[in-house]
Structures are given as structure tokens and as C-alpha cells.
Scaffold this active site. Structure first.
Site, mmCIF file in Angstrom:
data_model
loop_
_atom_site.group_PDB
_atom_site.id
_atom_site.type_symbol
_atom_site.label_atom_id
_atom_site.label_comp_id
_atom_site.label_asym_id
_atom_site.label_seq_id
_atom_site.Cartn_x
_atom_site.Cartn_y
_atom_site.Cartn_z
ATOM 1 N N ARG A 1 -24.928 -7.062 -27.222
ATOM 2 C CA ARG A 1 -25.629 -8.230 -27.769
ATOM 3 C C ARG A 1 -24.852 -8.891 -28.894
ATOM 4 N NH1 ARG A 1 -30.748 -8.700 -25.743
ATOM 5 N NH2 ARG A 1 -31.819 -6.755 -25.205
ATOM 6 N N ARG B 1 -45.606 -19.951 -16.386
ATOM 7 C CA ARG B 1 -46.094 -18.689 -15.815
ATOM 8 C C ARG B 1 -47.599 -18.521 -16.038
ATOM 9 N NH1 ARG B 1 -41.901 -14.468 -18.539
ATOM 10 N NH2 ARG B 1 -40.088 -14.843 -17.216
ATOM 11 N N ARG C 1 -37.541 -17.866 -28.416
ATOM 12 C CA ARG C 1 -36.832 -16.784 -27.707
ATOM 13 C C ARG C 1 -35.522 -17.295 -27.130
ATOM 14 N NH1 ARG C 1 -41.805 -15.360 -24.130
ATOM 15 N NH2 ARG C 1 -40.390 -14.302 -22.698
#
Ligand SMILES: [Zn+2]
Length: 219
Positions: free
Chosen positions: A92, A131, A175
Site C-alpha cells: 500500500r 449498490r 474512500r
């Protein structure tokens, strides 16, 4: 020695990385090594690094770099990873990428493919913010890409469709911002080393993305 597939998979939230990972693993016979699963497995096996990680996880703290790297090192030393692996969720940071390179070099290996599932940020927002799931049976829908027959209700049982709290647009933008900030330096790092390849996922079905992934991994 046969050609190794030492693969890193990159892709934002909602880019469909999980689906692509499943297919890569099935076709190329690679162990799927995801950081989260790896940490849980190390904890379950009670390895030295696992025990250390457990202390952080139980106290709700972020697991520090050296612990994550230790867990990756232990996992990559297992026999099933000797001829290749698919890393997901690691590295990361540049520091982690450098450590990974160092441990692979020690073993006479290197990262062979970094596959970026590239989906424009606006489409990621649409995908995730769209979603919905059935409050009764859990069936998944997407208001844009896979809508129910009648607005807001499940095709199977007519129950109300609901949205996960962290799938709202603001949270999703956050995010994606975090992902982009974190990943941009890695993209540069691997591009410089000539191993970065992109599969374009904008407006594409999983099959169409996977066809690109196959070509990348064949090269
Ligand atoms: Zn339902």
C-alpha cells in the site's frame, strides 16, 4: 525454471478487483494472498508475526508496516507461493513496495506483473453509490447497472431494498480519494520498473476486463 507470475493487483473500491482475482487464481493456479486474510490466517496459525498482529487488531489499532511485511514474508515463503502469487491489498506504500522487492531479490525473484484495474473515479462512485441489497434475502442490485424490476423492491420476495451506510456518495468519494492518494505513488514506482499494465474497466463487463488481464499475464 518456469515463467513465474509474481503478480500485484491494484484497483479502486468498486473496480471489480475481487472478481478478477478469483479468475486469475483459477486460471493461473496462483495462491491469492490478500493482506486482510493473511493477517487473519497468521493469527489463526499463531505464527510469531500473527501473534504480534493480533495485539494490534484486538486493540483496534492499525497494524504497523513491519508487522504486515513480516506476515507477507512468512506467507511468500510457503511452498505454494514458490512459483508465483497474486498479491491483493499489499503493498500500500512505497516503503512496503521496497521491502517486497528486497525480500523477493533475496530469493532470486521479482515482481513480474502489476495489473491495474483502471476505472474512472466517477464510475466507481456510481457503481458503489448505486449498490442496494434486499433487506429480506440479501440479493444484491445496482440501481444503474443491475436494477430490480420495480423500483426499490426485491424481484424475489418484494422486500424493501436498502443501502449500506458506508456506500453513500460522500463516504464513497472519501474512500476513492484515499485509494487514489495511496495508489498514485505505487503506480509511478512500478511504471518506472516497467512492470505496470492497465486493464481498462470503465463501462466494461467483468468478462471484457478479464480478457485484457489474460493478455497482460500472457506477456
Ligand atoms: Zn429479496
Amino acid at each position: 525454471m518456469s515463467t513465474q507470475h509474481n503478480v500485484i493487483l491494484l484497483g479502486g473500491p468498486g473496480a471489480g478487483k475481487g472478481t478478477q482475482a478469483e479468475r486469475i487464481v483459477a486460471e493461473f493456479g496462483l495462491p491469492h494472498i490478500s493482506t486482510g486474510e493473511m493477517l487473519r490466517a497468521a493469527v489463526a496459525k499463531g505464527t510469531r508475526m500473527g501473534l504480534e498482529a493480533q495485539d494490534y487488531m484486538q486493540s483496534g489499532a492499525l497494524v504497523p508496516d513491519e508487522v504486515v511485511i513480516g506476515v507477507v514474508r512468512e506467507r511468500l515463503a510457503e511452498p505454494d507461493a514458490a512459483e508465483g502469487f497474486l498479491l491483493d491489498g499489499f503493498p500500500r506504500t512505497i516503503a512496503q513496495a521496497e521491502q517486497l522487492d528486497a525480500m523477493l531479490t533475496e530469493a532470486g525473484r521479482k515482481v513480474t506483473h502489476v495489473v491495474l484495474i483502471d476505472v474512472p473515479a466517477e464510475e466507481l462512485v456510481q457503481r458503489i453509490a448505486g449498490r442496494r441489497s434486499c433487506s429480506q434475502c440479501g440479493k444484491l442490485y445496482n440501481v444503474t447497472f443491475d436494477p430490480p424490476k420495480a423500483d426499490g423492491v426485491c424481484d424475489l420476495d418484494g422486500a424493501e431494498l436498502v443501502q449500506r451506510a458506508d456506500d453513500n456518495e460522500d463516504t464513497v468519494r472519501n474512500r476513492i480519494g484515499v485509494y487514489e492518494d495511496q495508489t498514485a505513488p505505487l503506480i509511478g514506482y512500478y511504471a518506472e520498473r516497467g512492470v505496470l499494465e492497465s486493464a481498462f474497466g470503465g463501462g466494461k463487463l467483468p468478462d471484457e476486463v478479464y480478457a485484457q488481464v489474460q493478455q497482460i499475464l500472457a506477456g
